[in-house]
Design a protein around this motif. Structure first.
Motif, PDB file in Angstrom:
ATOM      1  N   PRO A   1     -14.503  35.033  19.216  1.00  0.00           N
ATOM      2  CA  PRO A   1     -15.104  34.434  20.415  1.00  0.00           C
ATOM      3  C   PRO A   1     -14.816  35.199  21.702  1.00  0.00           C
ATOM      4  O   PRO A   1     -15.690  35.284  22.558  1.00  0.00           O
ATOM      5  CB  PRO A   1     -14.473  33.033  20.464  1.00  0.00           C
ATOM      6  N   SER A   2     -13.622  35.741  21.860  1.00  0.00           N
ATOM      7  CA  SER A   2     -13.307  36.430  23.113  1.00  0.00           C
ATOM      8  C   SER A   2     -13.449  37.940  22.993  1.00  0.00           C
ATOM      9  O   SER A   2     -12.910  38.681  23.823  1.00  0.00           O
ATOM     10  CB  SER A   2     -11.901  36.070  23.581  1.00  0.00           C
ATOM     11  N   MET A   3     -14.140  38.395  21.979  1.00  0.00           N
ATOM     12  CA  MET A   3     -14.478  39.814  21.907  1.00  0.00           C
ATOM     13  C   MET A   3     -15.915  39.927  22.397  1.00  0.00           C
ATOM     14  O   MET A   3     -16.833  39.391  21.778  1.00  0.00           O
ATOM     15  CB  MET A   3     -14.348  40.312  20.467  1.00  0.00           C
ATOM     16  N   HIS A   4     -16.083  40.604  23.527  1.00  0.00           N
ATOM     17  CA  HIS A   4     -17.394  40.590  24.186  1.00  0.00           C
ATOM     18  C   HIS A   4     -18.250  41.784  23.814  1.00  0.00           C
ATOM     19  O   HIS A   4     -19.386  41.900  24.268  1.00  0.00           O
ATOM     20  CB  HIS A   4     -17.196  40.556  25.697  1.00  0.00           C
ATOM     21  N   HIS A   5     -17.691  42.689  23.018  1.00  0.00           N
ATOM     22  CA  HIS A   5     -18.284  44.007  22.824  1.00  0.00           C
ATOM     23  C   HIS A   5     -17.972  44.445  21.398  1.00  0.00           C
ATOM     24  O   HIS A   5     -16.947  44.092  20.849  1.00  0.00           O
ATOM     25  CB  HIS A   5     -17.627  44.961  23.835  1.00  0.00           C
TER      26      HIS A   5
END
Lengths: 529, 529
Positions: free
Chosen positions: B176-180
């Motif tokens: 979820p908190s990996m945007h890339h």
């Protein structure tokens, strides 16, 4: 003397016994080297004078909001001072509105009373080189406080004993970036509960020469702590100077109980420092929000800290905060998460506005073993603690399993991290040597700096050298047995304890302390609960 | 539009294929819940918009000093642009003093050229809900980049394969908190070196819908990366918008080599973003001091970033920094120590003054296994990365053993920590609900908040819920097998990979990408070095 620091060596305790080091020694190149290298055991390290700024999360508007809301809590809801008629009388005389055990504070009363509390003071150690500044730009690290269990070097989790207690005092004495011997580094449950404080205080004095904490579990135990200090420092010196810092927890929400009030009165009356600390697991002892929690913390600290000034104006007192949350699923306490970090940053700001030294944080975690969970939670807490500008840091090393366990291995791992924080706090050197323009000119494009003159002149102290990390190649690590961090910490801990040498002590003082203990122990039957 | 952010949804790529989520979805309550709870796999999480301030370690005087010294480095020492006649010609035409391959920059030239570089831009993803802002108040997390090895779920350390590559793309898609989606999440060494970039770019497109990075190991591979994006987004869109962020390392000290210059030219010419990153192990590639290192970093970035503007004015470019030190005893790189943190904080300040988006940090460590060392080093680096105000964070999860290894377990542990950072960045809620005065009034002294109305209304999203930490009682932990953090991470990783579902893709696009790859692969013989 600027506003953020004082010369901690202006006064010297008159009868500190023999000391191994001259006054002020350990502040120079050797100490800096110790800091950089993770330190040999026993290397002298001064407390931290932060040369880096503080990190803040609340703006002026938010701070004023919390202060306004805390005033409402104090005036309209009130704080309970339980089972202590004297406390209620003092509050009535001070002009508070006391209804039953509930004290309602007219707006401004607590802040007015706190004007007599010092914003910076010195806690004296029997070795003057170990004196610490509490407040201002100083940060002081103290070990874990309170666990009934230890996780020992055989990996066994068991009840703590006085031998464990002595071991943690020895380790804290030997750890370069541990500036304080702490208090209940673990509970020595093999000694009667009404007598163990004597052995604890004695251990701090005998096996270390760093400053330490007194007992808070009963008023006579607090007085015993003070009286033993009088043997070390002299009656008059103790009455005029801080030689004990003591943990006074609020029974949050909004209660101070009989035990803590009694201890606070003894210490304040003796001019010794109280750390007035709301013990907060957000969601249980405070609202689930950061601002709500800060509001309650501020109200509790205002009430408790100003109470010490009612007892003795001018007695040193700290704005304490113990910030954690609970899992809303299981009710278990959680550590190293973002919300307590925000609480700690905010509380530090409130303390600075109040002009009180600040305590929070440490190396807190919920993990059962010194694994990645323990390290992440501890590192998140410790980085916050440093950048918040915390003055007194309890639980800086050894805390495991939500504070139920003092861990030998984690103590060593944490102590290494404290060295990193101490180096971090030194900030950036902008001198000509720091600029290193000669090095850049000498090396030029496409070469390397390994052998250049600037590197040769500075490499020994250039970088913090971890005592726990393995940075060797994979192949070398394999050949050396694939050791994990806690295994290296274990070996290092055994080596420290094997090589421990007690600081010298005046034999007359030692006899005096033993006599005192013996008489006090004879005066009462053993109690185990 | 304020100065620190832009509406990342103002433009939409014309041919992104089918997407599973509507535009803008995932920005609301569900996403916030995902953030708080550690997230179910695949939960949409926007990039971070920091609502907390930045931490700074350099004052105005120190910043001006570094800038002055960097100007001296640029003018008097110069930077080498090696084996690239075109680069040297461009510099000569721009007015630089070129002697051999050494370029000397008249004072102010680089800064003047950089005026055309955007301070904030959008990187587009094939799913518009995954578009990210680079620069300003945004922080974007991307996975580890570059390791030739993996430590797999059986605990075996071995060379990485394309299957590993796909797995890390899948995990980054699900976190979820990996945007890339990153770039070389590991090196798929089972595919010829001259063809693996095709499989890597295809994997990012096919197995994720998050933005990603292109190949920089040869100019034709960079062009292939751009051309595959043209199939996804259309030629005109790619020429006018950023769809690739690319890592251009300086060969520090003070050298840009042929390979990196060639890749930088391809990407700048195609209007794609370059992260110009001095790769610094202080003591080897830069002086042993923070200010000396910052001076060299600034000089290298000024030269390299302004070069992209010579190639195509307006092409997006980042101020990159990779900060670590070496052990002056063994020469091994070290991570998570104080000095690189000070470098990162300082470099972020320099980047803001230059008006360029900033890249540093991640979850760096030197440990061979995901133990306490790995966690402490990663946490120290990551906390610094967030508080420095970093815009683009490579190596945010999965980095192990100094970047030699992509670790599945560490990826899961790090990803959990990224969620904590995302929550931290949300800062403090000062709304009426945040103030919680009703709760404090309702509960009052001596009670608890567990059941009060405010807690009931807010408990589900009140606290970040770790997906890795075990906060249960010791007894429960024992009963569940005494699992360490990495064992829990292992189980979670297996579960994620078992439950992975690929984002939908337009079959025509998929066929087009496969055709492109097949033709390019046929056009050249396999190369393995």
């Amino acid at each position: 003397m600027d506003e953020t620091s004082e010369d901690v060596e202006t006064a010297t305790a008159p009868s500190t016994g023999a000391t191994r080091r001259g006054r002020g020694e350990g502040r120079g190149a050797a100490a800096r080297r110790a800091a950089r290298t993770g330190g040999g055991a026993g290397s002298a390290m001064p407390f931290i004078r932060r040369k880096i700024g503080v990190y803040e999360v609340l703006d002026e508007e938010a701070l004023a909001l919390v202060e306004r809301n805390a005033d409402i809590v104090l005036e309209e809801i009130g704080i309970e001072f339980r089972d202590d008629e004297e406390a209620l009388r003092l509050w009535r005389e001070a002009g508070a509105d006391v209804r039953g055990e509930r004290v309602h504070f007219p707006k401004g009363l607590c802040r007015e009373l706190l004007k007599t509390a010092p914003s910076i003071f010195t806690q004296y150690a029997r070795n003057p080189a170990r004196n610490v500044q509490i407040g201002g730009d100083a940060t002081v690290f103290a070990p874990v406080y309170g666990p009934p269990f230890v996780r020992d070097l055989e990996g066994v989790r068991r009840y703590a004993t006085i031998e464990d207690f002595r071991n943690f005092v020895k380790l804290a004495y030997m750890a370069p970036s541990m500036h304080h011997s702490g208090g209940t580094v673990c509970e020595p449950v093999d000694i009667p509960v009404n007598k163990r404080h004597l052995d604890m205080v004695y251990s701090h004095i005998r096996y270390s020469d760093k400053p330490f904490m007194g007992s808070v579990t009963a008023p006579d135990r607090a007085q015993d702590s003070v009286d033993m200090c009088k043997l070390v420092f002299g009656d008059e010196f103790v009455d005029q100077n801080c030689v004990l810092v003591n943990l006074i927890n609020a029974n949050s929400p909004m209660v101070f109980d009989e035990t803590m009030l009694a201890a606070a009165k003894v210490y304040a009356r003796n001019n010794q420092a109280c750390v007035v600390s709301p013990f907060i697991l957000s969601g249980a002892m405070s609202p689930v929000t950061v601002i709500g929690t800060l509001t309650q913390i501020l109200a509790e600290v205002l009430a408790g800290a100003s109470f010490t000034q009612l007892v003795r104006p001018g007695a040193p007192v700290l704005f304490g905060t113990f910030a954690a949350s609970i899992s809303m699923q299981s009710g278990a306490p959680t550590f190293g998460t973002p919300e307590p970090s925000l609480v700690s940053y905010g509380a530090a700001q409130l303390a600075r506005r109040l002009g009180l030294p600040f305590r929070t944080g440490g190396s807190l975690c919920g993990s059962k073993v010194p694994d990645a969970q323990a390290a992440h939670e501890s590192a998140n807490t410790l980085n916050t603690t440093l950048l918040a500008g915390t003055n007194f840091v309890l639980h800086a090393a050894g805390w495991l399993e939500g504070g139920l366990v003092s861990s030998y291995e984690k103590f060593m791992i944490d102590a290494d991290q404290l060295g990193m924080m101490q180096r971090m706090a030194e900030g950036v050197d902008v001198s000509e040597a720091g600029q290193a323009m000669d090095a850049i000119r000498e090396v030029g494009p496409g070469s390397h700096y390994l052998g250049c003159a600037h590197t040769q002149a500075n490499f020994q102290t250039a970088f913090y050298r971890s005592s726990i990390a393995d940075n060797n190649s994979y192949e070398q690590w394999l050949a050396e047995g694939e050791k994990r961090a806690e295994q290296r910490a274990n070996a290092r801990c055994r080596s420290w304890l094997d090589n421990y040498e007690a600081p010298a002590i005046d034999p007359g003082l030692d006899d005096g302390l033993k006599d005192f203990m013996a008489k006090r122990k004879e005066s009462m039957p053993d109690a185990f609960s």
